[in-house]
Design a protein around this motif. Structure first.
Motif: not given
Length: 159
Positions: A13-16, A107, A9-11
């Protein structure tokens, strides 16, 4: 979804990347993928499982619909390999950073060669593990392929 963050989920979000999280409570005994489809009331053809195999000694990820099995010969051919076998669970967990039943293609601790079943091309969105048992992420197949570096190939075997 506070407390639901994972490397996957972090990936995203970071990648939009546009995505939606869907959670359910895992029962005992049932396979994770079919259970996710049932409890989230989804078409099983849209729910994909992440499997780790060894192709000529190299860990390789195969992403196939939950109602299919991974065709190991097709996976090997898709990455120009000769022999494939399912990876040892502990090895898969160490390489990906996830526990079995919650391995996400996104991720991962170590980026592994990845193949997404060609059936995904026909879908607007698909569901796969978000990196925790009971947590699925919905996203476009093209985004999944781009973020994982996956090639598309017919690697699912339907019985």
């Amino acid at each position: 979804m506070a407390g639901k963050g994972t490397p996957a989920t972090a990936l995203l979000t970071k990648q939009g990347v546009e995505h939606r999280l869907h959670s359910y409570t895992h029962g005992s005994g049932q396979a994770y993928g079919p259970e996710a489809a049932e409890l989230l009331r989804l078409d099983p053809a849209r729910v994909f499982k992440t499997l780790v195999a060894e192709v000529d000694g190299t860990l390789t990820v195969g992403i196939v619909p939950v109602l299919a099995t991974l065709d190991l010969k097709a996976l090997a051919a898709a990455v120009a390999g000769k022999r494939a076998k399912m990876a040892d669970v502990a090895l898969a967990e160490r390489a990906t950073g996830y526990v079995a039943g919650g391995i996400s293609p996104l991720g991962q601790r170590k980026r592994l060669p990845t193949v997404l079943d060609a059936s995904a091309e026909r879908l607007e969105t698909l569901f796969c593990s978000a990196g925790r048992r009971g947590l699925e992420v919905e996203l476009a197949p093209r985004d999944l392929a781009r973020l994982t570096g996956a090639r598309l190939a017919p690697i699912a075997a339907f019985s």
